[in-house]
Design an enzyme around this catalytic site. Structure first.
Site, PDB file in Angstrom:
ATOM      1  N   ASP A 109       0.961  -0.967   0.073  1.00 25.60           N
ATOM      2  CA  ASP A 109      -0.314  -0.053  -0.069  1.00 25.60           C
ATOM      3  C   ASP A 109       0.474   1.157  -0.485  1.00 25.60           C
ATOM      4  O   ASP A 109       2.266   1.366   0.242  1.00 25.60           O
ATOM      5  CB  ASP A 109      -1.217   0.361   0.986  1.00 25.60           C
ATOM      6  CG  ASP A 109      -0.371   0.074   2.807  1.00 25.60           C
ATOM      7  OD1 ASP A 109       1.040   0.139   2.700  1.00 25.60           O
ATOM      8  OD2 ASP A 109      -1.012   0.196   3.902  1.00 25.60           O
ATOM      9  N   ASP A 284      -9.317  -5.305   0.545  1.00 22.95           N
ATOM     10  CA  ASP A 284      -8.186  -6.318   1.393  1.00 22.95           C
ATOM     11  C   ASP A 284      -8.594  -5.562   2.526  1.00 22.95           C
ATOM     12  O   ASP A 284      -9.252  -4.817   2.327  1.00 22.95           O
ATOM     13  CB  ASP A 284      -6.620  -5.248   1.657  1.00 22.95           C
ATOM     14  CG  ASP A 284      -6.473  -3.929   1.739  1.00 22.95           C
ATOM     15  OD1 ASP A 284      -7.267  -3.245   1.426  1.00 22.95           O
ATOM     16  OD2 ASP A 284      -5.730  -3.722   3.329  1.00 22.95           O
ATOM     17  N   CYS A 322     -15.549 -27.224   6.293  1.00 18.14           N
ATOM     18  CA  CYS A 322     -14.828 -26.293   5.354  1.00 18.14           C
ATOM     19  C   CYS A 322     -13.356 -27.376   5.670  1.00 18.14           C
ATOM     20  O   CYS A 322     -13.562 -28.486   6.774  1.00 18.14           O
ATOM     21  CB  CYS A 322     -15.022 -25.338   7.088  1.00 18.14           C
ATOM     22  SG  CYS A 322     -12.979 -24.456   6.692  1.00 18.14           S
ATOM     23  N   CYS A 324     -10.736 -26.257   6.027  1.00 14.80           N
ATOM     24  CA  CYS A 324      -9.184 -25.193   6.702  1.00 14.80           C
ATOM     25  C   CYS A 324      -8.762 -26.789   7.566  1.00 14.80           C
ATOM     26  O   CYS A 324      -8.417 -27.270   7.882  1.00 14.80           O
ATOM     27  CB  CYS A 324     -10.149 -24.087   7.151  1.00 14.80           C
ATOM     28  SG  CYS A 324     -10.097 -24.282   9.139  1.00 14.80           S
ATOM     29  N   CYS A 327     -11.044 -26.864  10.925  1.00 13.43           N
ATOM     30  CA  CYS A 327     -12.393 -27.781  10.674  1.00 13.43           C
ATOM     31  C   CYS A 327     -11.627 -29.245  10.133  1.00 13.43           C
ATOM     32  O   CYS A 327     -12.622 -30.387  10.804  1.00 13.43           O
ATOM     33  CB  CYS A 327     -13.242 -26.886  10.387  1.00 13.43           C
ATOM     34  SG  CYS A 327     -13.666 -25.438  10.609  1.00 13.43           S
ATOM     35  N   HIS A 353      -8.712 -20.753   9.815  1.00 16.01           N
ATOM     36  CA  HIS A 353     -10.518 -20.747   9.268  1.00 16.01           C
ATOM     37  C   HIS A 353     -11.381 -19.217   9.016  1.00 16.01           C
ATOM     38  O   HIS A 353     -11.389 -19.662   7.207  1.00 16.01           O
ATOM     39  CB  HIS A 353     -11.224 -21.018  10.165  1.00 16.01           C
ATOM     40  CG  HIS A 353     -12.495 -20.976  10.328  1.00 16.01           C
ATOM     41  ND1 HIS A 353     -13.351 -22.204   9.840  1.00 16.01           N
ATOM     42  CD2 HIS A 353     -13.670 -20.216  10.050  1.00 16.01           C
ATOM     43  CE1 HIS A 353     -14.402 -21.805   8.823  1.00 16.01           C
ATOM     44  NE2 HIS A 353     -14.861 -21.277  10.257  1.00 16.01           N
TER      45      HIS A 353
HETATM   46 ZN   LIG Z   1     -12.897 -24.431   8.927  1.00 15.31          ZN
END
Ligand SMILES: [Zn+2]
Length: 396
Positions: A109, A284, A322, A324, A327, A353
């Site tokens: 940025d 972002d 999920c 991730c 999970c 997550h």
């Molecule tokens: Zn997750």
């Protein structure tokens, strides 16, 4: 073809370091669109959410984690890295990609927002900004030329012009007008200073909440040869309606412009959905990661506060299905325990997550735009929000 139009077309110029191609557009009243942003460090599908790696790290994650959540591009902060560890040090160590071990795309940025929001004893003159570091109180000076030199040393795929943002509600119209005009003068100095051929340069449209100032700023940046156009001065204290009103001024003026549009600082799912609908391609925010570190986990049914005692005996994953790291392997009970024990792993798993949730949400948006169901998706999610079920809680 005039020089201005030719230059303004550099978004699609194959000689440019970053190229943007619109691949599909939504139907009906929506301005949502999908695209491909080709960078020196790989392809990015848009609309895209960029996780924020302020200090050359997405807090609590390593590059393998960031890849696994699905990030193709991250943002890092010019202001922070210039103050610590120093952009010249990073340059001498091979640039930001090598320094942080990240081989996909990076956007840095401008530093303008941090100068205004973080630095102390700030004074802005026509040449630049003088301020005291929020780290050690040392006197610092940023000019447009210095901000470009810092970003060229860092070597991100995309650099951003040094601007003078102002918080709309805390500023008189004359202050917004003054800062917007200064941003334009600084943008031309950034263009003149930028020399790195493998790095794109984006400009930042300002103008606060004033329609005529936004129009003037949009017209200014549309006429300059930037590779992409940021929309700054939002994602602050404005209401969603005020934000939409600004986007409804800016985006229609860019309808035939080939460059990506990037709304800086927006991160909650409903806000992202609305801005995509208004025609924005890039985003972002620190928000998903920040709330994760506070034990707030985003799920399709709302949000879970893992500090709540009821999760201590809950064997289910945070979100069924999920993909991730959290999970796949761990229960709500385990994460709740980690937070209560102040274990560092809690920050990593929760951040994985929430970023996976956010990036999967953007993937769902892209699919809906491409297959023509975006208007339906938008209607469904807004209806859910209005009834205070699923997504509204995470959208607040
Ligand atoms: Zn997750």
């Amino acid at each position: 073809m005039t020089a201005t139009i030719q230059d303004a077309a550099r978004g699609t110029d194959t000689r440019r370091p970053v190229r943007f191609t619109v691949t599909s557009a939504s139907v009906g009243d929506s301005r949502a669109r999908t695209g491909i942003l080709d960078t020196p460090h790989g392809r990015v599908d848009t609309p895209v959410f960029m996780p924020v790696g302020t200090n050359a790290t997405v807090k609590a994650l390593d590059p393998d984690d960031i890849r696994e959540v699905g990030a193709r591009i991250i943002l890092s902060n010019t202001y922070h890295l210039a103050l610590r560890p120093g952009h010249e040090r990073i340059r001498d160590l091979g640039g930001l990609h090598a320094f942080m071990g990240w081989d996909r795309a990076i956007l840095t940025d401008s530093g303008g927002f941090q100068v205004v929001s973080l630095a102390q004893q700030r004074s802005i003159d026509e040449d630049g900004a003088t301020f005291r570091s929020h780290l050690d109180g040392s006197l610092q000076r940023f000019t447009p030329e210095h901000a470009i030199a810092v970003q060229e040393a860092l070597g991100a795929d995309i650099a951003v012009c040094f601007d003078h943002p102002v918080p709309p509600h805390a500023s008189a119209r004359s202050e917004v007008a003054d800062a917007t005009e200064r941003t334009h003068r600084w943008a031309d100095r950034c263009l003149a200073a930028h020399t790195r051929p493998d790095q794109a340069l984006f400009g930042i449209i300002q103008g606060g909440l004033e329609a005529d100032l936004r129009m003037a700023s949009t017209a200014f940046f549309a006429s300059r040869p930037f590779d992409g156009l940021c929309i700054g001065g939002l994602a602050g204290d404005e209401t969603p309606e005020q934000r939409r009103a600004v986007l409804d001024v800016v985006v229609p003026m860019l309808v035939d412009d080939p460059r990506p549009r990037y709304l800086m600082g927006l991160g909650s799912p409903m806000d992202l959905l609305d801005a995509v609908d208004a025609g924005v391609d890039m985003f972002d925010s620190v928000l998903p990661a920040r709330v994760a570190r506070n034990a707030t986990l985003w799920v399709p049914g709302g949000k879970l506060n893992l500090r709540n005692a009821r999760f201590l005996d809950d064997p289910r994953p945070v979100q069924e299905g999920c993909r991730c790291r959290l999970c796949r392997s761990f229960s709500r009970a385990y994460l709740a325990h980690l937070f209560r024990a102040n274990e560092l792993l809690a920050y990593r798993l929760a951040t994985c997550h929430n970023l996976t949730f956010t990036l999967d949400f953007m993937a769902r948006i892209r699919s809906a735009i491409a297959d023509g169901t975006f208007p339906q998706l938008t209607r469904d999610l807004r209806a859910q929000a209005a009834s205070r079920s699923p997504i509204d809680v995470v959208g607040s």
